[in-house]
Motif scaffolding. Structure first.
Motif, PDB file in Angstrom:
ATOM      1  N   GLU A   7      43.772  51.893  40.993  1.00 21.31           N
ATOM      2  CA  GLU A   7      45.124  51.370  40.794  1.00 21.31           C
ATOM      3  C   GLU A   7      45.347  50.090  41.606  1.00 21.31           C
ATOM      4  OE1 GLU A   7      47.374  54.799  41.924  1.00 21.31           O
ATOM      5  OE2 GLU A   7      47.650  55.465  39.844  1.00 21.31           O
ATOM      6  N   ILE A  10      43.396  47.097  40.015  1.00 19.60           N
ATOM      7  CA  ILE A  10      44.076  46.679  38.778  1.00 19.60           C
ATOM      8  C   ILE A  10      45.297  45.833  39.124  1.00 19.60           C
ATOM      9  CG2 ILE A  10      45.435  47.486  36.790  1.00 19.60           C
ATOM     10  CD1 ILE A  10      43.524  49.884  36.601  1.00 19.60           C
ATOM     11  N   ALA A  11      46.031  46.275  40.137  1.00 13.07           N
ATOM     12  CA  ALA A  11      47.230  45.541  40.572  1.00 13.07           C
ATOM     13  C   ALA A  11      46.879  44.144  41.083  1.00 13.07           C
ATOM     14  CB  ALA A  11      47.954  46.338  41.653  1.00 13.07           C
ATOM     15  N   GLY A  13      44.558  42.273  39.918  1.00 11.54           N
ATOM     16  CA  GLY A  13      44.225  41.419  38.773  1.00 11.54           C
ATOM     17  C   GLY A  13      42.757  41.050  38.697  1.00 11.54           C
ATOM     18  N   GLU A  14      42.401  40.373  37.595  1.00 16.53           N
ATOM     19  CA  GLU A  14      41.012  39.988  37.363  1.00 16.53           C
ATOM     20  C   GLU A  14      40.514  39.015  38.426  1.00 16.53           C
ATOM     21  OE1 GLU A  14      41.091  38.572  33.283  1.00 16.53           O
ATOM     22  OE2 GLU A  14      40.161  40.436  32.637  1.00 16.53           O
ATOM     23  N   LEU A  20      39.121  43.095  33.111  1.00 16.19           N
ATOM     24  CA  LEU A  20      39.959  44.075  32.408  1.00 16.19           C
ATOM     25  C   LEU A  20      39.833  43.862  30.913  1.00 16.19           C
ATOM     26  CD1 LEU A  20      43.170  43.773  34.638  1.00 16.19           C
ATOM     27  CD2 LEU A  20      41.302  45.427  34.884  1.00 16.19           C
ATOM     28  N   VAL A  49      42.880  48.529  29.835  1.00 16.08           N
ATOM     29  CA  VAL A  49      43.894  47.827  30.620  1.00 16.08           C
ATOM     30  C   VAL A  49      43.974  46.386  30.121  1.00 16.08           C
ATOM     31  CG1 VAL A  49      44.636  47.129  32.938  1.00 16.08           C
ATOM     32  CG2 VAL A  49      43.326  49.244  32.633  1.00 16.08           C
ATOM     33  N   GLY A  53      47.388  43.712  33.375  1.00 13.38           N
ATOM     34  CA  GLY A  53      47.348  44.911  34.200  1.00 13.38           C
ATOM     35  C   GLY A  53      48.090  46.100  33.615  1.00 13.38           C
TER      36      GLY A  53
END
Length: 462
Positions: A7, A10-11, A13-14, A20, A49, A53
Motif C-alpha cells: 500500500e 503504491i501511494a 507512485g511509479e 503499475l 492498479v 494509484g
C-alpha cells in the motif's frame, strides 16, 4: 512483501523500481517492463492498479498465475521466472511480480532489450546492448589483446622500439634486454599468432591512426573560462601512445603560467606552476591508457581554459567504480597497455596515480582547488583548477595596508560594502575610508557602482 508495504509503495507512485498496470490485457508491456527492471535495478510490477494509484483489481481464475508465469518465461531470454503472488487491497485482488536485478543485465523481451529510465521503460540502444555484451565477455574479447586484423609485423615501428623503448626500459629497470625484437614484443602480448595485437599497434605502430582513426588526443586552448570565449589554438597529437603523451604533456606545460616569488631566506626566486607537473602528465597518460578504443567514434579531448583544464576520456567507469571511490579502486579497460606503460614509468604500476595527484595538490604552495571527477558508463571528465588567481591574491595581499586587508576580507564574505559600513568596520572617518577605497579601486581590485548614497563597492578579483 507485506500488505502495508505494498500500500505504501503504491501511494508513492511509479518510479525506476515500480511499475503499475491496470490489467493483464497489457501483457506485452508487462513483459517489456520485466526486461527493463531486470536490466536496471530490479523492482516490482503491480497489476490491477492504475497509473494514478487507484485499485481496480484483477480477476483471478484457476490458471491465471500459471499462464502468466509461462507467458513471461516463453517471451524472455534468458527465461525469467519471477516471484508472483496475489494480494488483496481494498477488497480487490492485485498481482505483484517481483523482478530480481539480472547479474549481466542482458535480459530480452520478445528478442529486444529494455531498461528503466525513471518511470519509463525504453528500448535499449543497439550500442548500449553491444557494450553490455562486451563487458560480460571482456576477459575473452578484451580489446587490447585482440589481433589487429589489417596489420602485419611491417606496421611496427621497429626503429622506435630499438632506439627509444628498449633504452628507456633498460635504464628504468636496470636490466639488459636480450633476444630479438619480435620475441620481446611477443613477450609483451603485442604479437599473437604471428600478427600484431591492438595493443601492439597502439603502442608501437608506425601509424596507429591508419587502423584506429580516432586514436589520438584533440586539444583546444581558449582565452577565457568557457568554450564560448575565443579559441586560441587547436592541436591533434597522433603517433603511438608514448608519442601522444610526450607531445601533449610538453604542449600543455609550454602554455601554462609559471609564477615566481622571492622569499626572504633565499637568493633565487621560487617558481610555482599554476598546475602540478605530475598531475598534468598523469591525467594525459590515464586518458590514453584507460579510454575505450573499441568506441571508434570518440577520442580523448583536452580543453585548456584560463582557470582550468578538462580531460575527457571516452569509455566510462565500471559499475563498481564511482567518482567517489576511484582513488580506492584499480581498473583498466586495457590491461596490456597499462602494464607496458607501467614498465617504463608512464603510469603507476600499483594504481597510486590518483593518490599522488591529490597529494601534489595538497602540497602545492598555493593550495589549488582539488580536482573534480565526473563519470558515467560512457565517459569520464576530470577537471583540474588553476592556482593563478590565488597567486595574484597572495601577491596583492602583500602590498595592502591592514585597513585594506580588512576591507578585502569583508567583501569576500559580504560581496559589497558602502562608505558608511566601511567607516563603521574600520572605525575611521568617511574621508579616510574614501582614500582607502580609492586606492583599492586604482589597483583594479574593487569596482564601484551606484550614485550618491546608493554607491557601493564590490570585489572584482575572485
Amino acid at each position: 512483501m507485506k500488505k502495508v508495504m505494498i500500500e505504501k509503495i503504491i501511494a508513492n507512485g511509479e518510479s525506476e523500481t515500480l511499475e503499475l498496470k491496470p490489467s493483464l490485457s497489457q501483457m506485452n508491456e508487462i513483459i517489456e517492463t520485466i526486461s527493463a527492471l531486470a536490466n536496471t535495478k530490479g523492482g516490482e510490477i503491480i497489476i490491477g492498479v492504475s497509473d494514478s494509484g487507484k485499485i481496480r483489481g484483477v480477476e483471478i481464475g484457476k490458471g491465471t498465475i500459471e499462464n502468466l508465469t509461462n507467458t513471461i518465461a516463453q517471451n524472455t531470454e534468458p527465461k525469467i521466472q519471477p516471484h508472483i503472488k496475489i494480494e488483496k487491497i481494498e477488497g480487490k485482488n492485485i498481482i505483484v511480480i517481483d523482478v530480481t536485478e539480472s547479474m549481466d543485465k542482458l535480459v530480452l523481451a520478445f528478442g529486444r532489450p529494455y531498461k528503466k529510465v525513471g518511470k519509463s521503460s525504453p528500448r535499449m540502444s543497439k550500442e548500449e546492448y553491444e557494450k553490455r555484451i562486451l563487458e560480460k565477455h571482456k576477459e575473452k574479447i578484451q580489446f587490447d589483446k585482440q589481433i589487429c586484423k589489417e596489420a602485419t609485423l611491417k606496421d611496427f615501428d621497429w626503429n622506435y622500439i630499438k632506439e627509444k623503448f628498449i633504452p628507456l626500459y633498460e635504464r628504468l629497470s636496470e636490466k639488459k634486454i636480450t633476444g630479438n625484437l619480435p620475441s620481446l614484443i611477443k613477450s609483451l602480448n603485442c604479437i599473437r599468432d604471428g600478427k600484431p595485437t591492438n595493443a601492439g599497434i597502439l603502442l608501437f605502430g608506425k601509424e596507429p591512426q591508419n587502423f584506429y582513426m580516432n586514436a589520438y588526443i584533440a586539444l583546444a586552448r581558449y582565452k577565457g573560462k568557457e568554450v564560448e570565449t575565443q579559441r586560441l589554438d587547436y592541436k591533434e597529437f597522433t603517433g603511438n601512445l608514448f608519442q601522444q603523451v610526450d607531445e601533449c604533456d610538453k604542449y600543455i606545460k609550454e602554455h601554462i603560467t609559471i609564477m615566481s616569488r622571492l622569499l626572504p631566506d633565499r637568493i633565487q626566486r621560487e617558481d610555482i606552476p599554476e598546475y602540478g607537473w605530475y598531475s598534468v602528465r598523469e591525467l594525459v597518460t590515464n586518458a590514453v591508457c584507460h579510454r575505450d578504443y573499441a568506441d571508434f567514434g570518440s577520442k580523448v579531448i583536452i580543453k585548456m581554459f584560463s582557470n582550468k583544464i578538462e580531460f575527457y576520456n571516452p569509455g566510462g567507469l565500471p559499475e563498481d567504480i564511482t567518482p567517489q571511490n576511484i582513488a580506492d579502486k584499480q581498473y583498466s579497460k586495457n590491461p596490456i597497455i597499462a602494464k607496458i606503460l607501467a614498465k617504463v614509468k608512464y603510469i603507476e604500476e600499483l594504481g597510486e596515480g590518483w593518490d599522488k595527484i591529490i597529494k601534489e595538490h595538497k602540497e602545492h604552495t598555493l593550495k589549488p582547488r582539488l580536482p573534480k571527477i565526473q563519470g558515467d558508463s560512457h565517459s569520464v571528465l576530470v577537471t583540474v583548477f588553476s592556482a593563478k588567481e590565488k597567486f595574484e591574491e597572495k601577491k596583492i595581499e602583500l602590498t595592502l595596508t591592514e585597513r585594506q586587508k580588512k576591507i578585502m576580507e569583508y567583501l569576500r564574505n559580504n560581496q559589497r560594502i558602502t562608505t558608511s559600513a566601511c567607516a563603521k568596520l574600520l572605525d575611521i572617518s568617511n574621508d579616510t575610508v574614501l582614500r582607502e577605497l580609492t586606492s583599492l579601486k586604482l589597483l583594479n581590485i574593487i569596482g564601484k557602482k551606484g550614485i550618491g548614497k546608493a554607491t557601493y563597492y564590490f570585489l572584482k578579483m575572485r
